[in-house]
Design a protein around this motif. Sequence first.
Motif, short mmCIF file in Angstrom:
data_model
loop_
_atom_site.label_atom_id
_atom_site.label_comp_id
_atom_site.label_asym_id
_atom_site.label_seq_id
_atom_site.Cartn_x
_atom_site.Cartn_y
_atom_site.Cartn_z
N GLU A 213 3.39 5.63 8.87
CA GLU A 213 3.94 5.76 10.13
C GLU A 213 5.46 5.43 10.12
N ASP B 57 4.46 11.80 2.08
CA ASP B 57 3.21 11.90 2.43
C ASP B 57 2.81 10.24 2.68
N SER B 58 3.13 9.50 1.57
CA SER B 58 2.96 8.07 1.65
C SER B 58 3.75 7.33 2.79
N ARG C 198 4.44 9.11 5.43
CA ARG C 198 3.86 9.28 6.73
C ARG C 198 2.70 8.70 7.09
N LYS C 199 1.99 8.25 6.10
CA LYS C 199 0.66 7.37 6.23
C LYS C 199 0.93 6.06 6.80
N THR D 127 0.85 -1.07 0.07
CA THR D 127 -0.07 -0.01 0.08
C THR D 127 0.71 1.23 0.19
N VAL D 128 1.90 1.30 0.86
CA VAL D 128 2.87 2.38 0.80
C VAL D 128 3.43 2.62 -0.54
#
Length: 259
Positions: free
Chosen positions: A205, A199-200, A202-203, A33-34
Amino acid sequence: MSPDPRIDTSRPHPARVYDWLLGGKDNYPVDQTVGEALPAAARENARRNREFMHRAARHLARLGVDQYLDIGTGIPTEPNLHRIVQEIVPSARIVYADNDPIVLRHAEALLVGTPEGETHYLDADVREPAALVERARTLLDFERPVALSLIALLHFVPDDTDPYGIVRTLVDALAPGSYLVLSHGTADEHPELEAATKDSYRKGEIPLRMRTRAEVEPFFAGLDLLPPGLVTANYWYQEGDEVPPAERSGFWTGVARLS
């Protein structure tokens, strides 16, 4: 192999995301997903970075370097560093170090080297560089030159963890004639991709601190950069290497020698 309780398949991990970018199979849906959310150039950048490692390792082996400490090894992707080095210097000793449980699970793949050489794995954390060095001393002779490899690692080390201090501790432990091989993620060449990349991660973590060329240069402070200097991944090559396409990548790369 039995499940390792430390492997959290509910959260992405940078080593597994990188494995996915390189087309590997040792990752989970959360890692995919990342990776899928990253800019389209991410896969090509990962491949260019991997090819830089191949060229740098081959060059140092041809110079006769026979000891290597590869920190932040990541999940094995053939050819691994020891494959390249021991093809040229069969008696070379390679120590891989990582603190990712899934990498530990694949240590058996890393530990298959030449009969003449040695290949070892340390479950160690780069954020504790002094402890890592002390453990590596039991496997490598730090009185002789060692090639220290930090590939695609330091952009996951945030500023408050003192990445420059970490590298200085590692380098200070090396003998004259040793080398530092380093690559670091950047958005200098494609600033429009930085926000989407951060952003990717960061989502997921995953801390990410991409650095500019000026911020990467201090990692080589006091060392002698080999030609062609600090350049993007596919611009670092030596005589005899296949010249890569004239395009920029998302990694600053360099190889430097300790005087």
